[in-house]
Design a protein around this motif. Structure first.
Motif, PDB file in Angstrom:
ATOM      1  N   GLU A 117       0.835  -1.194   0.000  1.00 46.31           N
ATOM      2  CA  GLU A 117       0.000   0.000   0.000  1.00 46.31           C
ATOM      3  C   GLU A 117       0.874   1.250   0.000  1.00 46.31           C
ATOM      4  N   GLY A 118       0.302   2.336  -0.490  1.00 46.51           N
ATOM      5  CA  GLY A 118       1.014   3.606  -0.516  1.00 46.51           C
ATOM      6  C   GLY A 118       0.031   4.748  -0.430  1.00 46.51           C
ATOM      7  N   PRO A 119       0.530   5.954  -0.354  1.00 45.02           N
ATOM      8  CA  PRO A 119      -0.369   7.107  -0.280  1.00 45.02           C
ATOM      9  C   PRO A 119      -1.099   7.319  -1.593  1.00 45.02           C
ATOM     10  N   GLU A 120      -2.205   7.998  -1.536  1.00 48.33           N
ATOM     11  CA  GLU A 120      -2.923   8.344  -2.759  1.00 48.33           C
ATOM     12  C   GLU A 120      -2.038   9.228  -3.631  1.00 48.33           C
ATOM     13  N   HIS A 121      -2.132   9.042  -4.928  1.00 48.29           N
ATOM     14  CA  HIS A 121      -1.272   9.797  -5.841  1.00 48.29           C
ATOM     15  C   HIS A 121      -1.465  11.305  -5.684  1.00 48.29           C
ATOM     16  N   ASP A 122      -0.345  11.999  -5.587  1.00 45.00           N
ATOM     17  CA  ASP A 122      -0.343  13.454  -5.461  1.00 45.00           C
ATOM     18  C   ASP A 122       0.445  14.038  -6.635  1.00 45.00           C
ATOM     19  N   PRO A 123      -0.214  14.666  -7.599  1.00 49.03           N
ATOM     20  CA  PRO A 123       0.483  15.195  -8.773  1.00 49.03           C
ATOM     21  C   PRO A 123       1.605  16.170  -8.425  1.00 49.03           C
ATOM     22  N   ALA A 124       1.472  16.884  -7.306  1.00 47.32           N
ATOM     23  CA  ALA A 124       2.501  17.852  -6.917  1.00 47.32           C
ATOM     24  C   ALA A 124       3.809  17.173  -6.521  1.00 47.32           C
ATOM     25  N   LYS A 125       3.734  15.899  -6.154  1.00 41.94           N
ATOM     26  CA  LYS A 125       4.914  15.158  -5.724  1.00 41.94           C
ATOM     27  C   LYS A 125       5.378  14.160  -6.792  1.00 41.94           C
ATOM     28  N   TRP A 126       4.839  14.288  -7.974  1.00 41.98           N
ATOM     29  CA  TRP A 126       5.174  13.377  -9.084  1.00 41.98           C
ATOM     30  C   TRP A 126       5.814  14.188 -10.203  1.00 41.98           C
ATOM     31  N   LYS A 127       7.144  14.269 -10.167  1.00 44.04           N
ATOM     32  CA  LYS A 127       7.894  15.036 -11.162  1.00 44.04           C
ATOM     33  C   LYS A 127       9.089  14.208 -11.660  1.00 44.04           C
ATOM     34  N   PRO A 128       8.843  13.029 -12.249  1.00 47.32           N
ATOM     35  CA  PRO A 128       9.963  12.214 -12.724  1.00 47.32           C
ATOM     36  C   PRO A 128      10.579  12.772 -14.002  1.00 47.32           C
ATOM     37  N   ILE A 129      11.895  12.651 -14.097  1.00 48.16           N
ATOM     38  CA  ILE A 129      12.635  12.995 -15.311  1.00 48.16           C
ATOM     39  C   ILE A 129      13.402  11.749 -15.730  1.00 48.16           C
ATOM     40  N   LEU A 130      13.360  11.413 -17.002  1.00 44.63           N
ATOM     41  CA  LEU A 130      13.968  10.171 -17.465  1.00 44.63           C
ATOM     42  C   LEU A 130      15.422  10.370 -17.865  1.00 44.63           C
ATOM     43  N   PRO A 131      16.240   9.318 -17.743  1.00 47.32           N
ATOM     44  CA  PRO A 131      17.661   9.406 -18.114  1.00 47.32           C
ATOM     45  C   PRO A 131      17.887   9.879 -19.541  1.00 47.32           C
ATOM     46  N   LYS A 132      16.990   9.505 -20.453  1.00 50.30           N
ATOM     47  CA  LYS A 132      17.178   9.912 -21.855  1.00 50.30           C
ATOM     48  C   LYS A 132      16.941  11.400 -22.064  1.00 50.30           C
ATOM     49  N   ASP A 133      16.286  12.036 -21.099  1.00 49.22           N
ATOM     50  CA  ASP A 133      15.937  13.447 -21.249  1.00 49.22           C
ATOM     51  C   ASP A 133      16.891  14.408 -20.552  1.00 49.22           C
ATOM     52  N   ASP A 134      17.626  13.909 -19.559  1.00 48.79           N
ATOM     53  CA  ASP A 134      18.495  14.801 -18.794  1.00 48.79           C
ATOM     54  C   ASP A 134      19.531  13.963 -18.051  1.00 48.79           C
ATOM     55  N   PRO A 135      20.828  14.260 -18.211  1.00 45.73           N
ATOM     56  CA  PRO A 135      21.852  13.488 -17.503  1.00 45.73           C
ATOM     57  C   PRO A 135      21.744  13.629 -15.981  1.00 45.73           C
ATOM     58  N   ASP A 136      21.113  14.691 -15.504  1.00 48.10           N
ATOM     59  CA  ASP A 136      20.927  14.888 -14.069  1.00 48.10           C
ATOM     60  C   ASP A 136      19.530  14.472 -13.619  1.00 48.10           C
ATOM     61  N   TRP A 137      18.962  13.510 -14.329  1.00 50.59           N
ATOM     62  CA  TRP A 137      17.580  13.093 -14.072  1.00 50.59           C
ATOM     63  C   TRP A 137      17.340  12.683 -12.629  1.00 50.59           C
ATOM     64  N   TYR A 138      18.294  11.961 -12.041  1.00 48.39           N
ATOM     65  CA  TYR A 138      18.082  11.438 -10.685  1.00 48.39           C
ATOM     66  C   TYR A 138      17.973  12.576  -9.670  1.00 48.39           C
ATOM     67  N   ASP A 139      18.886  13.520  -9.751  1.00 50.48           N
ATOM     68  CA  ASP A 139      18.890  14.625  -8.791  1.00 50.48           C
ATOM     69  C   ASP A 139      17.711  15.571  -8.994  1.00 50.48           C
ATOM     70  N   LYS A 140      17.266  15.707 -10.227  1.00 55.95           N
ATOM     71  CA  LYS A 140      16.196  16.661 -10.520  1.00 55.95           C
ATOM     72  C   LYS A 140      14.796  16.077 -10.337  1.00 55.95           C
ATOM     73  N   SER A 141      14.699  14.753 -10.300  1.00 59.13           N
ATOM     74  CA  SER A 141      13.385  14.109 -10.210  1.00 59.13           C
ATOM     75  C   SER A 141      12.813  14.172  -8.801  1.00 59.13           C
ATOM     76  N   VAL A 142      11.494  14.160  -8.736  1.00 54.65           N
ATOM     77  CA  VAL A 142      10.765  14.036  -7.473  1.00 54.65           C
ATOM     78  C   VAL A 142       9.669  12.993  -7.672  1.00 54.65           C
ATOM     79  N   VAL A 143       9.728  11.927  -6.860  1.00 48.51           N
ATOM     80  CA  VAL A 143       8.702  10.880  -6.902  1.00 48.51           C
ATOM     81  C   VAL A 143       8.380  10.504  -5.457  1.00 48.51           C
ATOM     82  N   ALA A 144       7.690  11.389  -4.777  1.00 51.16           N
ATOM     83  CA  ALA A 144       7.364  11.190  -3.364  1.00 51.16           C
ATOM     84  C   ALA A 144       5.905  10.813  -3.193  1.00 51.16           C
ATOM     85  N   THR A 145       5.377  10.052  -4.142  1.00 54.38           N
ATOM     86  CA  THR A 145       3.973   9.656  -4.115  1.00 54.38           C
ATOM     87  C   THR A 145       3.818   8.356  -4.886  1.00 54.38           C
ATOM     88  N   SER A 146       2.629   7.786  -4.829  1.00 55.18           N
ATOM     89  CA  SER A 146       2.349   6.569  -5.582  1.00 55.18           C
ATOM     90  C   SER A 146       2.204   6.883  -7.062  1.00 55.18           C
TER      91      SER A 146
END
Length: 321
Positions: free
Chosen positions: A222-251
């Motif tokens: 189980e996890g928290p209900e999805h919160d669009p404000a906490k869902w800001k993933p960036i993919l490796p193909k789009d930015d070399p700093d994807w990991y540091d710039k991404s935010v995925v603090a929600t389901s």
């Protein structure tokens, strides 16, 4: 009269030639390596070949390979049968919206993505929520080499979900508590099978529909209900700093699987394109197909032929009849 007759004969010849050219057209389906995608691909093949006189072949590959080939429009790949959104949204943004070289069908079936364990682990150890992954007693259950860190599979190399779940592990506070492993899915499925049979705890990034739920008692944490404000993933193909710039603090948000096809198909095999637009699949049907291919070890083409033969009323809806 002679001129009119000659014109009619010429017109008829053109129609016949055009019809023969369409009948000889080959359609290529990009085939992912998971079971239900093989079932979808083969059902497309059987229906298209039986009703439209086209030849359908498959090529193996991954999302970036399929989308690039569909974008080129030279027939190397015409159809991608299993595109999850929002997981693959960046490909849709690039190829369907910006370049307009691929078509996203409206039809979809519901899917889900998260982290899984066995029902036994949930009941015996209280492993219910994603937040439980930070508990020392849960970490110890999967610490296989005694280094104080657990083991948690986050996906196959190159999967979009793998990158997102890495960020999710960080933002939920358990990335440093586990060895976040990557490997082909067959390896983790073999481990899940062995550990579930032995009553041992295993935790892994999972998705549904999937045949593993029909083989063992599996639960998604189980996890928290999805919160669009906490869902800001960036993919490796789009930015070399994807990991540091991404935010995925929600389901994960609600997920649906669509078919996508190359714009080439509209003129090369228009009947097939229209069929894909009407090809409505349900989650329960996909579970059924996955079970037959993976658990009952049915040959995908043989099973597809059998299913199509036994479900003509549904197929007729895809054909627009």
């Amino acid at each position: 009269m002679y001129i009119k007759s000659k014109l009619l004969t010429t017109a008829t010849a053109i129609v016949i030639a055009t019809s023969n050219a369409q009948a000889a057209e080959k359609v290529i389906v990009g085939q992912p390596n998971w079971a239900y995608a093989k079932a979808i691909s083969n059902v497309i093949k059987v229906v298209a070949e039986e009703n439209y006189g086209v030849e359908v072949d498959f090529v193996p590959g991954t999302h970036p390979i399929f989308f690039k080939a569909m974008d080129q429009g030279n027939g190397d790949v015409d159809i991608h049968p299993d595109v999850w959104l929002p997981n693959q949204q960046s490909y849709i943004d690039e190829y369907a919206i910006e370049k307009e070289s691929v078509i996203l069908t409206d039809q979809k079936f519901a899917a889900a993505s998260g982290f899984c364990t066995t029902t036994k682990a949930r009941d015996e150890h209280g492993l219910v929520s994603i937040y439980d992954l930070t508990k020392p007693e849960i970490i110890a259950l999967t610490d296989e080499d005694g280094d104080g860190r657990g083991e948690l599979w986050v996906g196959a190399p190159g999967w979009t979900s793998t990158a997102i779940d890495k960020v999710k592990a960080r933002d939920f506070g358990f990335a440093d508590l586990y060895d976040l492993t990557e490997s082909e899915e067959t390896i983790i499925l073999s481990k899940v099978d062995a550990y579930a049979n032995a009553g041992k705890t295993v935790i892994w990034a999972c998705y549904a529909p999937h045949h593993i739920f029909a083989i063992h008692d599996i639960v998604m944490l189980e996890g928290p209900e999805h919160d669009p404000a906490k869902w800001k993933p960036i993919l490796p193909k789009d930015d070399p700093d994807w990991y540091d710039k991404s935010v995925v603090a929600t389901s994960w948000p609600p997920i649906g699987s669509h078919m996508v096809y190359s714009k080439r198909l509209i003129t090369a095999a228009p009947e097939v394109a229209r069929m894909l637009d009407r090809m409505k699949l349900s989650t329960s049907l996909i579970n059924e197909w996955a079970f037959e291919i993976s658990v009952n070890e049915r040959d995908p083409l043989e099973y597809a032929m059998e299913w199509v033969s036994n479900n003509q009323s549904e197929v007729k809806g895809w054909l627009g009849n």
